[in-house]
Design a protein around this motif. Structure first.
Motif, PDB file in Angstrom:
ATOM      1  N   SER A   3      19.342  -1.778  -4.449  1.00  0.00           N
ATOM      2  CA  SER A   3      17.888  -1.899  -4.445  1.00  0.00           C
ATOM      3  C   SER A   3      17.454  -2.816  -3.316  1.00  0.00           C
ATOM      4  O   SER A   3      18.144  -3.782  -2.972  1.00  0.00           O
ATOM      5  CB  SER A   3      17.389  -2.457  -5.781  1.00  0.00           C
ATOM      6  OG  SER A   3      17.943  -3.744  -6.030  1.00  0.00           O
ATOM      7  N   ILE A   4      16.310  -2.501  -2.724  1.00  0.00           N
ATOM      8  CA  ILE A   4      15.782  -3.301  -1.617  1.00  0.00           C
ATOM      9  C   ILE A   4      14.272  -3.441  -1.779  1.00  0.00           C
ATOM     10  O   ILE A   4      13.592  -2.494  -2.185  1.00  0.00           O
ATOM     11  CB  ILE A   4      16.140  -2.666  -0.256  1.00  0.00           C
ATOM     12  CG1 ILE A   4      15.764  -3.595   0.893  1.00  0.00           C
ATOM     13  CG2 ILE A   4      15.503  -1.297  -0.087  1.00  0.00           C
ATOM     14  CD1 ILE A   4      16.366  -3.187   2.237  1.00  0.00           C
ATOM     15  N   LEU A   5      13.770  -4.645  -1.490  1.00  0.00           N
ATOM     16  CA  LEU A   5      12.344  -4.931  -1.584  1.00  0.00           C
ATOM     17  C   LEU A   5      11.841  -5.402  -0.231  1.00  0.00           C
ATOM     18  O   LEU A   5      12.418  -6.313   0.372  1.00  0.00           O
ATOM     19  CB  LEU A   5      12.090  -6.025  -2.630  1.00  0.00           C
ATOM     20  CG  LEU A   5      10.684  -6.634  -2.646  1.00  0.00           C
ATOM     21  CD1 LEU A   5       9.648  -5.597  -3.093  1.00  0.00           C
ATOM     22  CD2 LEU A   5      10.634  -7.862  -3.552  1.00  0.00           C
ATOM     23  N   PHE A   6      10.747  -4.785   0.251  1.00  0.00           N
ATOM     24  CA  PHE A   6      10.060  -5.250   1.440  1.00  0.00           C
ATOM     25  C   PHE A   6       8.825  -6.023   0.991  1.00  0.00           C
ATOM     26  O   PHE A   6       7.981  -5.491   0.249  1.00  0.00           O
ATOM     27  CB  PHE A   6       9.663  -4.079   2.339  1.00  0.00           C
ATOM     28  CG  PHE A   6      10.846  -3.421   2.996  1.00  0.00           C
ATOM     29  CD1 PHE A   6      11.434  -3.987   4.125  1.00  0.00           C
ATOM     30  CD2 PHE A   6      11.387  -2.250   2.477  1.00  0.00           C
ATOM     31  CE1 PHE A   6      12.533  -3.388   4.726  1.00  0.00           C
ATOM     32  CE2 PHE A   6      12.475  -1.649   3.080  1.00  0.00           C
ATOM     33  CZ  PHE A   6      13.053  -2.218   4.206  1.00  0.00           C
ATOM     34  N   LEU A   7       8.727  -7.249   1.445  1.00  0.00           N
ATOM     35  CA  LEU A   7       7.691  -8.149   0.963  1.00  0.00           C
ATOM     36  C   LEU A   7       6.813  -8.625   2.113  1.00  0.00           C
ATOM     37  O   LEU A   7       7.304  -9.053   3.154  1.00  0.00           O
ATOM     38  CB  LEU A   7       8.333  -9.359   0.275  1.00  0.00           C
ATOM     39  CG  LEU A   7       7.423 -10.349  -0.432  1.00  0.00           C
ATOM     40  CD1 LEU A   7       6.639  -9.667  -1.550  1.00  0.00           C
ATOM     41  CD2 LEU A   7       8.250 -11.511  -0.991  1.00  0.00           C
ATOM     42  N   CYS A   8       5.498  -8.505   1.919  1.00  0.00           N
ATOM     43  CA  CYS A   8       4.534  -8.963   2.912  1.00  0.00           C
ATOM     44  C   CYS A   8       3.352  -9.574   2.156  1.00  0.00           C
ATOM     45  O   CYS A   8       3.256  -9.450   0.929  1.00  0.00           O
ATOM     46  CB  CYS A   8       4.080  -7.793   3.782  1.00  0.00           C
ATOM     47  SG  CYS A   8       3.602  -8.267   5.460  1.00  0.00           S
ATOM     48  N   THR A   9       2.460 -10.219   2.863  1.00  0.00           N
ATOM     49  CA  THR A   9       1.332 -10.860   2.180  1.00  0.00           C
ATOM     50  C   THR A   9       0.413  -9.824   1.548  1.00  0.00           C
ATOM     51  O   THR A   9       0.123  -9.873   0.354  1.00  0.00           O
ATOM     52  CB  THR A   9       0.541 -11.741   3.163  1.00  0.00           C
ATOM     53  OG1 THR A   9       1.409 -12.691   3.761  1.00  0.00           O
ATOM     54  CG2 THR A   9      -0.577 -12.478   2.430  1.00  0.00           C
ATOM     55  N   GLY A  10      -0.051  -8.866   2.361  1.00  0.00           N
ATOM     56  CA  GLY A  10      -1.041  -7.916   1.856  1.00  0.00           C
ATOM     57  C   GLY A  10      -0.475  -6.633   1.294  1.00  0.00           C
ATOM     58  O   GLY A  10      -1.177  -5.890   0.601  1.00  0.00           O
ATOM     59  N   ASN A  11       0.798  -6.325   1.606  1.00  0.00           N
ATOM     60  CA  ASN A  11       1.395  -5.045   1.186  1.00  0.00           C
ATOM     61  C   ASN A  11       0.484  -3.878   1.566  1.00  0.00           C
ATOM     62  O   ASN A  11       0.321  -2.921   0.814  1.00  0.00           O
ATOM     63  CB  ASN A  11       1.664  -5.038  -0.320  1.00  0.00           C
ATOM     64  CG  ASN A  11       2.527  -3.866  -0.786  1.00  0.00           C
ATOM     65  OD1 ASN A  11       2.353  -3.356  -1.880  1.00  0.00           O
ATOM     66  ND2 ASN A  11       3.448  -3.423   0.041  1.00  0.00           N
ATOM     67  N   SER A  12      -0.100  -3.971   2.759  1.00  0.00           N
ATOM     68  CA  SER A  12      -1.082  -2.969   3.165  1.00  0.00           C
ATOM     69  C   SER A  12      -0.708  -2.236   4.446  1.00  0.00           C
ATOM     70  O   SER A  12      -1.337  -1.232   4.779  1.00  0.00           O
ATOM     71  CB  SER A  12      -2.459  -3.623   3.362  1.00  0.00           C
ATOM     72  OG  SER A  12      -2.380  -4.648   4.341  1.00  0.00           O
ATOM     73  N   ALA A  13       0.335  -2.716   5.171  1.00  0.00           N
ATOM     74  CA  ALA A  13       0.681  -2.064   6.432  1.00  0.00           C
ATOM     75  C   ALA A  13       2.183  -2.091   6.678  1.00  0.00           C
ATOM     76  O   ALA A  13       2.892  -1.094   6.458  1.00  0.00           O
ATOM     77  CB  ALA A  13      -0.080  -2.728   7.592  1.00  0.00           C
ATOM     78  N   ARG A  14       2.708  -3.241   7.125  1.00  0.00           N
ATOM     79  CA  ARG A  14       4.121  -3.324   7.504  1.00  0.00           C
ATOM     80  C   ARG A  14       5.065  -2.960   6.360  1.00  0.00           C
ATOM     81  O   ARG A  14       6.005  -2.177   6.537  1.00  0.00           O
ATOM     82  CB  ARG A  14       4.431  -4.731   8.028  1.00  0.00           C
ATOM     83  CG  ARG A  14       3.862  -5.023   9.385  1.00  0.00           C
ATOM     84  CD  ARG A  14       3.916  -6.485   9.734  1.00  0.00           C
ATOM     85  NE  ARG A  14       2.897  -7.243   9.022  1.00  0.00           N
ATOM     86  CZ  ARG A  14       2.623  -8.532   9.218  1.00  0.00           C
ATOM     87  NH1 ARG A  14       3.332  -9.206  10.109  1.00  0.00           N
ATOM     88  NH2 ARG A  14       1.675  -9.140   8.546  1.00  0.00           N
TER      89      ARG A  14
END
Length: 254
Positions: A3-14
């Motif tokens: 399992s892999i999680l991509f984490l960003c502040t807005g979760n709206s683009a990157r």
């Protein structure tokens, strides 16, 4: 399955681009998630770029960490500095990484999103290439390799074997112009940590790179060799002279 999680502040683009691209490239080897510390609506340009790249946007949505179906992951990759700081104690993971990249949202047009997608696809392919997840590494840690490389004799041995694929002790002794006990001691050290393996042929012991050596380790050795083309010139010349003398001493066939 990993399992892999991509984490960003807005979760709206990157992180949305990363989730979709990783799912396409990795196939069914991973469960892929993305989330935001302060989620915002998905930028419409994300869908435009995915459509241009023929990548499915299925199941993409902006969400918080708490909305995810699980709270433990094999890999967590942050894509912005703020998320990297905020997730210092979160989440439970075997490996935390940060991929520094420009936020495309404040920029005009679709092109910045295309550049982000190209950057992410390159990083994802490299990640999958260098993490041989279907096999165990013979090395306990990267420290083992760099300890080996820190000694000039061991480094030359590895560069010779990387070039020639397989060499016996006597060939290495002649090529490196070192004593047999010294060469044997270094070979034993590299065999003990899993970098080299040995093949016996009669009384001869031939050494080669371990078959289970991870891709990142092979890439390091290859990069050192290609980036320093003259490093073992003298050793290669002496090895060639050894092979010429051996062939001259062979009985002539009639």
């Amino acid at each position: 399955m990993f399992s892999i999680l991509f984490l960003c502040t807005g979760n709206s683009a990157r992180s949305q681009l990363a989730e979709a691209l990783f799912r396409k490239v990795a196939g069914d080897r991973f469960e892929v998630f993305s989330a935001g510390t302060y989620p915002q609506d998905v930028d419409p340009r994300v869908y435009q770029v995915l459509d241009l790249l023929s990548v499915s946007p299925q199941n993409l949505s902006s969400k918080t960490l708490q909305e995810l179906p699980q709270q433990s992951f094999d890999f967590v990759i942050t894509l912005c500095d703020q998320a990297s700081r905020e997730c210092a104690a979160y989440p439970e993971s075997q490996a935390l990484m940060h991929w520094d990249m420009v936020d495309p949202k404040p920029l005009d047009g679709v092109e910045p999103f295309l550049e982000s997608a190209r950057f992410l696809e390159q990083k994802i392919r490299l990640f999958l290439q260098l993490n041989s997840l279907d096999r165990l590494s013979p090395l306990e840690s990267p420290t083992d390799l760099f300890k080996i490389l820190s000694d000039g004799t061991r480094l030359r041995i590895l560069m010779m074997i990387e070039d020639e694929k397989e060499l016996c002790v006597s060939e290495l002794v002649g090529a490196l112009n070192e004593s047999q006990p010294k060469i044997s001691r270094h070979l034993a050290q590299m065999r003990d940590v899993g970098i080299l393996e040995v093949r016996r042929q009669g009384q001869m012991m031939f050494y080669h790179l371990a078959h289970g050596l991870p891709d990142w380790c092979q890439l390091v050795l290859e990069t050192v060799r290609i980036g320093n083309p003259a490093f073992i010139n003298n050793e290669k010349i002496r090895l060639k002279a050894l092979s010429v003398r051996a062939s001259e001493n062979e009985p002539e066939l009639t």
